[in-house]
Design a protein around this motif. Structure first.
Motif, mmCIF file in Angstrom:
data_model
loop_
_atom_site.group_PDB
_atom_site.id
_atom_site.type_symbol
_atom_site.label_atom_id
_atom_site.label_comp_id
_atom_site.label_asym_id
_atom_site.label_seq_id
_atom_site.Cartn_x
_atom_site.Cartn_y
_atom_site.Cartn_z
ATOM 1 N N GLY A 10 22.817 41.669 -3.351
ATOM 2 C CA GLY A 10 23.214 39.299 -2.999
ATOM 3 C C GLY A 10 23.815 39.549 -1.099
ATOM 4 N N ALA A 11 24.528 40.319 -0.596
ATOM 5 C CA ALA A 11 24.896 40.031 0.137
ATOM 6 C C ALA A 11 24.292 40.429 1.034
ATOM 7 N N SER A 12 23.663 41.758 0.936
ATOM 8 C CA SER A 12 22.445 42.038 2.001
ATOM 9 C C SER A 12 21.006 41.225 1.957
ATOM 10 N N LEU A 13 20.855 40.570 1.232
ATOM 11 C CA LEU A 13 19.826 38.996 1.041
ATOM 12 C C LEU A 13 20.813 38.292 2.328
ATOM 13 N N PHE A 14 21.745 38.021 1.807
ATOM 14 C CA PHE A 14 22.085 36.734 2.821
ATOM 15 C C PHE A 14 22.215 37.735 3.971
ATOM 16 N N PHE A 15 22.854 38.269 4.515
ATOM 17 C CA PHE A 15 22.811 38.986 5.837
ATOM 18 C C PHE A 15 21.246 39.223 6.376
ATOM 19 N N THR A 16 20.089 39.886 5.516
ATOM 20 C CA THR A 16 18.873 39.380 6.060
ATOM 21 C C THR A 16 18.451 38.154 6.713
ATOM 22 N N LEU A 17 18.702 37.090 5.655
ATOM 23 C CA LEU A 17 18.187 35.534 5.762
ATOM 24 C C LEU A 17 19.351 34.768 6.628
ATOM 25 N N ILE A 23 17.412 33.935 14.288
ATOM 26 C CA ILE A 23 16.595 33.967 15.901
ATOM 27 C C ILE A 23 15.414 32.981 15.927
ATOM 28 N N LEU A 24 15.700 31.637 15.361
ATOM 29 C CA LEU A 24 14.700 30.917 15.171
ATOM 30 C C LEU A 24 15.409 29.792 16.359
ATOM 31 N N PRO A 25 13.761 28.729 16.575
ATOM 32 C CA PRO A 25 14.252 28.728 18.005
ATOM 33 C C PRO A 25 15.570 27.256 18.744
ATOM 34 N N LEU A 54 22.572 42.996 14.340
ATOM 35 C CA LEU A 54 21.955 42.974 12.731
ATOM 36 C C LEU A 54 21.286 44.781 12.332
ATOM 37 N N VAL A 55 21.265 45.115 13.431
ATOM 38 C CA VAL A 55 21.240 47.515 13.736
ATOM 39 C C VAL A 55 22.935 47.849 12.739
ATOM 40 N N VAL A 56 23.670 47.295 13.386
ATOM 41 C CA VAL A 56 25.104 47.843 13.053
ATOM 42 C C VAL A 56 24.802 47.415 11.160
ATOM 43 N N GLY A 57 24.635 46.105 11.344
ATOM 44 C CA GLY A 57 25.341 45.433 9.536
ATOM 45 C C GLY A 57 24.026 46.273 9.192
#
Length: 79
Positions: A10-17, A23-25, A54-57
């Motif tokens: 769940g935390a990894s999904l939140f991290f991805t979102l 990155i959105l404008p 994001l890469v480190v996470g």
């Protein structure tokens, strides 16, 4: 408090979102002003800092998340 596999997923999904939304404008435009950091525009510094974060996470989630272990075959001859 125990950290279960489900909580980590769940935390990894939140991290991805979070990474996708950061990155959105509209959020990038918050950093669009005439400031410079070591001669580099602030929005460029923001994007590279976000990318590194994001890469480190993702690497940390790769280490923390337990591997899927295959289920042992079940004996179907037993009732």
């Amino acid at each position: 408090m125990t950290v279960t596999r489900r909580k980590i997923i769940g935390a990894s999904l939140f991290f991805t979102l979070f990474g996708a939304m950061a990155i959105l404008p509209p959020l990038i435009l918050l950093f669009r002003f005439d400031g410079l950091v070591f001669g580099v525009p602030v929005e460029t510094v923001y994007l590279f800092a976000l990318w590194i974060g994001l890469v480190v996470g993702a690497a940390l989630f790769g280490v923390i998340l337990p591997r899927d272990e295959p289920m042992p075959p079940q004996d179907k001859t037993r009732p």
